[in-house]
Design an enzyme around this catalytic site. Structure first.
Site, PDB file in Angstrom:
ATOM      1  N   GLY A 132      30.642   5.035  36.772  1.00  0.00           N
ATOM      2  CA  GLY A 132      29.751   5.338  37.896  1.00  0.00           C
ATOM      3  C   GLY A 132      28.384   5.675  37.347  1.00  0.00           C
ATOM      4  CB  ILE A 158      31.591   0.048  48.353  1.00  0.00           C
ATOM      5  CG1 ILE A 158      31.812  -0.246  46.858  1.00  0.00           C
ATOM      6  CG2 ILE A 158      30.309  -0.609  48.864  1.00  0.00           C
ATOM      7  CD1 ILE A 158      30.803   0.408  45.911  1.00  0.00           C
ATOM      8  CB  THR A 159      28.943   4.134  51.752  1.00  0.00           C
ATOM      9  OG1 THR A 159      29.250   5.171  50.813  1.00  0.00           O
ATOM     10  CG2 THR A 159      28.726   4.743  53.127  1.00  0.00           C
ATOM     11  NE  ARG A 272      34.764  38.081  64.318  1.00  0.00           N
ATOM     12  CZ  ARG A 272      36.013  38.008  64.738  1.00  0.00           C
ATOM     13  NH1 ARG A 272      36.285  37.445  65.919  1.00  0.00           N
ATOM     14  NH2 ARG A 272      36.992  38.462  64.013  1.00  0.00           N
ATOM     15  N   GLY A 343      33.701  34.167  58.423  1.00  0.00           N
ATOM     16  CA  GLY A 343      34.984  34.801  58.111  1.00  0.00           C
ATOM     17  C   GLY A 343      36.126  33.801  58.202  1.00  0.00           C
ATOM     18  N   GLY A 344      37.276  34.242  58.727  1.00  0.00           N
ATOM     19  CA  GLY A 344      38.466  33.375  58.809  1.00  0.00           C
ATOM     20  C   GLY A 344      38.221  32.124  59.635  1.00  0.00           C
ATOM     21  CD  GLU A 367      22.117   7.148  47.556  1.00  0.00           C
ATOM     22  OE1 GLU A 367      20.956   7.051  47.141  1.00  0.00           O
ATOM     23  OE2 GLU A 367      22.481   6.729  48.679  1.00  0.00           O
ATOM     24  CB  SER A 370      23.968  17.978  39.757  1.00  0.00           C
ATOM     25  OG  SER A 370      24.093  18.129  41.154  1.00  0.00           O
ATOM     26  CD  GLU A 371      26.860  17.247  36.180  1.00  0.00           C
ATOM     27  OE1 GLU A 371      26.869  16.354  37.052  1.00  0.00           O
ATOM     28  OE2 GLU A 371      27.459  18.337  36.330  1.00  0.00           O
TER      29      GLU A 371
HETATM   30  C1  LIG Z   1      32.172   9.123  49.372  1.00  0.00           C
HETATM   31  C2  LIG Z   1      31.461   8.331  48.311  1.00  0.00           C
HETATM   32  C3  LIG Z   1      30.599   7.303  48.683  1.00  0.00           C
HETATM   33  C4  LIG Z   1      29.982   6.516  47.700  1.00  0.00           C
HETATM   34  N1  LIG Z   1      29.220   5.430  48.065  1.00  0.00           N
HETATM   35  C5  LIG Z   1      28.808   4.553  47.108  1.00  0.00           C
HETATM   36  C6  LIG Z   1      28.188   3.304  47.471  1.00  0.00           C
HETATM   37  O1  LIG Z   1      27.949   3.008  48.652  1.00  0.00           O
HETATM   38  N2  LIG Z   1      27.856   2.442  46.476  1.00  0.00           N
HETATM   39  C7  LIG Z   1      28.085   2.705  45.164  1.00  0.00           C
HETATM   40  O2  LIG Z   1      27.774   1.871  44.324  1.00  0.00           O
HETATM   41  N3  LIG Z   1      28.663   3.893  44.778  1.00  0.00           N
HETATM   42  C8  LIG Z   1      29.034   4.801  45.721  1.00  0.00           C
HETATM   43  N4  LIG Z   1      29.644   5.983  45.354  1.00  0.00           N
HETATM   44  C9  LIG Z   1      29.865   6.252  43.947  1.00  0.00           C
HETATM   45  C10 LIG Z   1      29.026   7.406  43.382  1.00  0.00           C
HETATM   46  O3  LIG Z   1      27.681   7.011  43.300  1.00  0.00           O
HETATM   47  C11 LIG Z   1      29.635   7.800  42.025  1.00  0.00           C
HETATM   48  O4  LIG Z   1      30.848   8.464  42.311  1.00  0.00           O
HETATM   49  C12 LIG Z   1      28.714   8.689  41.226  1.00  0.00           C
HETATM   50  O5  LIG Z   1      27.592   7.964  40.783  1.00  0.00           O
HETATM   51  C13 LIG Z   1      29.419   9.277  39.985  1.00  0.00           C
HETATM   52  O6  LIG Z   1      30.088   8.305  39.280  1.00  0.00           O
HETATM   53  P1  LIG Z   1      31.644   8.530  38.876  1.00  0.00           P
HETATM   54  O7  LIG Z   1      32.374   8.936  40.087  1.00  0.00           O
HETATM   55  O8  LIG Z   1      32.117   7.335  38.123  1.00  0.00           O
HETATM   56  O9  LIG Z   1      31.598   9.765  37.884  1.00  0.00           O
HETATM   57  P2  LIG Z   1      31.416   9.679  36.308  1.00  0.00           P
HETATM   58  O10 LIG Z   1      30.239   8.859  35.952  1.00  0.00           O
HETATM   59  O11 LIG Z   1      32.722   9.326  35.693  1.00  0.00           O
HETATM   60  O12 LIG Z   1      31.084  11.201  35.962  1.00  0.00           O
HETATM   61  C14 LIG Z   1      32.083  12.213  35.822  1.00  0.00           C
HETATM   62  C15 LIG Z   1      31.370  13.491  35.392  1.00  0.00           C
HETATM   63  O13 LIG Z   1      30.753  13.286  34.087  1.00  0.00           O
HETATM   64  C16 LIG Z   1      29.358  13.592  34.184  1.00  0.00           C
HETATM   65  N5  LIG Z   1      28.616  12.716  33.282  1.00  0.00           N
HETATM   66  C17 LIG Z   1      28.713  11.361  33.157  1.00  0.00           C
HETATM   67  N6  LIG Z   1      27.835  10.927  32.238  1.00  0.00           N
HETATM   68  C18 LIG Z   1      27.182  12.028  31.770  1.00  0.00           C
HETATM   69  C19 LIG Z   1      26.157  12.245  30.781  1.00  0.00           C
HETATM   70  N7  LIG Z   1      25.601  11.225  30.110  1.00  0.00           N
HETATM   71  N8  LIG Z   1      25.741  13.499  30.568  1.00  0.00           N
HETATM   72  C20 LIG Z   1      26.269  14.540  31.252  1.00  0.00           C
HETATM   73  N9  LIG Z   1      27.237  14.406  32.185  1.00  0.00           N
HETATM   74  C21 LIG Z   1      27.681  13.167  32.430  1.00  0.00           C
HETATM   75  C22 LIG Z   1      29.001  13.344  35.646  1.00  0.00           C
HETATM   76  O14 LIG Z   1      27.804  14.005  36.000  1.00  0.00           O
HETATM   77  C23 LIG Z   1      30.223  13.886  36.348  1.00  0.00           C
HETATM   78  O15 LIG Z   1      30.147  15.282  36.426  1.00  0.00           O
HETATM   79  C24 LIG Z   1      30.205   6.812  46.322  1.00  0.00           C
HETATM   80  C25 LIG Z   1      31.052   7.880  45.959  1.00  0.00           C
HETATM   81  C26 LIG Z   1      31.698   8.616  46.930  1.00  0.00           C
HETATM   82  C27 LIG Z   1      32.652   9.700  46.498  1.00  0.00           C
END
Ligand SMILES: Cc1cc2nc3c(=O)[nH]c(=O)nc-3n(C[C@H](O)[C@H](O)[C@H](O)COP(=O)(O)OP(=O)(O)OC[C@H]3O[C@@H](n4cnc5c(N)ncnc54)[C@H](O)[C@@H]3O)c2cc1C
Length: 383
Positions: A132, A158-159, A272, A343-344, A367, A370-371
């Site tokens: 990702g 994929i959304t 409340r 609360g609850g 998208e 945070s990292e």
């Molecule tokens: C509900 C939902 C909708 C989404 N919609 C779309 C969409 O429409 N299209 C699309 O293409 N994607 C989509 N995504 C995918 C989303 O963008 C990815 O889940 C996201 O970018 C993180 O990728 P990953 O899940 O593979 O996590 P990973 O990349 O495996 O990361 C796992 C952890 O490792 C950390 N990490 C990875 N590399 C590093 C680094 N170099 N340094 C420090 N930390 C690191 C990450 O920050 C995270 O905490 C969607 C995801 C969800 C859950």
């Protein structure tokens, strides 16, 4: 002097989306959410209001507004519900916008009018089951066979990819090798229903339960060579631009959720009672609400800044990441505190804050996590 006032048009847009969110979305969305059902009727009405056409020119069926207007609309929707807000956010910034930014005139004319009207949705498939954040790891491949691309691989999360109104999914794929040995990535449009494209059942998600998310598999999917979006080999640059913009809209979504937490906490704390008085009389509750408002307000200024820069044609990459990172962390914190104020009852689905709590976490992941945002900001500062 910095001017934070919105013009009359933007104020009118904000008012009409707020009314729509309160009058149309709020009364029914909890039910869709509980059933994990996509809110077709709400999306249809958003289309009629012109929301899917907000940042596009009228020649493509758009409203002639800009990205700032889109962000305002997303914020107002997310103040009430994030599934609905992300359906609009992804439909535009991941679905239609890449076609508008990088498509040929013919591609724009073919696809945009249906997408800007909200009759149809488009999706963007970058993430794969195996990666990702490390977007360069794309394993999906596309090879030219005569005048057709043959695509094999899979995409994850994929959304908007599996609704009854999904018209196409733009997927990134490896189309060759660059002179320096790196992967040549390109973006290719795959219409829904193309043989070989399988949409897996929707994920069972923690939040965004009324939004549509699927894994996709592509097994010898054939599309015309003309379905290439933008230049061959420019896929990486294109999706970076797509994500940079999308992060501002995502930040607006986070601000909306953070503000919704304030709204609900103010309301509930007045109703409340504990120890013979409304809980809003307790300083501990007042401080929570004041801190929530502080976070929502400052996160809003961050996305206003990024969106204004984008609209003015200035550099906005770092500001977009700052806005996305800050707004998502504010949303998470506000959701936690708003639940505490309830609360609850905050732990039930009787009040919207339960939904906000479940919806906030994905904002720190989607998208760009945070990292990843911190990496982008630090790299930009060092450049
Ligand atoms: C509900 C939902 C909708 C989404 N919609 C779309 C969409 O429409 N299209 C699309 O293409 N994607 C989509 N995504 C995918 C989303 O963008 C990815 O889940 C996201 O970018 C993180 O990728 P990953 O899940 O593979 O996590 P990973 O990349 O495996 O990361 C796992 C952890 O490792 C950390 N990490 C990875 N590399 C590093 C680094 N170099 N340094 C420090 N930390 C690191 C990450 O920050 C995270 O905490 C969607 C995801 C969800 C859950």
């Amino acid at each position: 002097m910095v001017d934070f006032t919105l013009g009359e048009d933007l104020e009118a847009l904000r008012r009409s989306v707020r009314e729509f969110a309160n009058d149309v979305v709020a009364p029914v969305i909890g039910d869709y959410y509980e059933r994990h059902a996509f809110p077709y009727e709400i999306v249809r009405q958003m289309g009629k209001m012109g929301l899917f056409g907000l940042p596009f020119p009228e020649e493509y069926g758009g409203m002639g507004g800009d990205y700032f207007a889109l962000c305002l609309a997303i914020e107002e929707l997310a103040r009430v519900d994030s599934s609905v807000a992300v359906t609009l956010e992804a439909g535009i910034s991941l679905g239609a916008m890449p076609i508008y930014r990088f498509g040929t005139q013919a591609q724009k004319r073919e696809w945009l009018p249906r997408l800007t009207s909200g009759e149809a949705l488009a999706a963007f498939g970058l993430t794969e089951p195996g990666f990702g954040s490390d977007a360069g790891g794309t394993a999906t491949r596309a090879t030219l066979d005569g005048d057709e691309w043959v695509i094999n691989g899979s995409k994850a999360f994929i959304t908007n990819s599996g609704t009854d109104i999904t018209a196409l999914i733009t997927v990134t794929a490896v189309t060759g090798t660059n002179p320096d040995g790196s992967k040549e990535l390109s973006a290719i449009m795959v219409p829904s229903g193309t043989p070989g494209l399988s949409v897996q059942p929707g994920y069972s998600k923690v939040g965004w339960c009324a939004s549509d998310t699927h894994e996709l598999s592509l097994d010898n999917v054939r599309v015309p060579a003309a379905n290439l979006l933008g230049e061959r080999g420019r896929g990486y640059a294109q999706f970076l631009r797509t994500l940079d913009e999308g992060r501002i809209a995502f930040a607006a979504l986070g601000v909306g959720l953070a503000q919704g937490c304030v709204d609900e906490s103010v309301r509930y704390s007045g109703q409340r009672h504990a120890f013979g008085r409304p809980i809003r009389d307790f300083q501990a509750i007042q401080f929570k609400i004041a801190d929530m408002e502080m976070r929502a307000h400052t996160a809003r200024l961050a996305y206003y800044d990024a969106a204004s820069r984008l609209v003015a044609g200035e550099e906005f990459k770092r500001q977009a990441s700052i806005a996305k990172l800050y707004a998502s962390e504010c949303a998470m914190e506000n959701a936690r505190e708003a639940t505490q104020v309830h609360g609850g009852y905050g732990f039930t689905n009787e009040f919207p804050v339960g939904r906000f709590y479940r919806d906030a976490k994905i904002l720190e992941i989607g998208e760009g996590t945070s990292e990843v945002q911190r990496m982008i900001i630090a790299r930009d500062l060092a450049a």
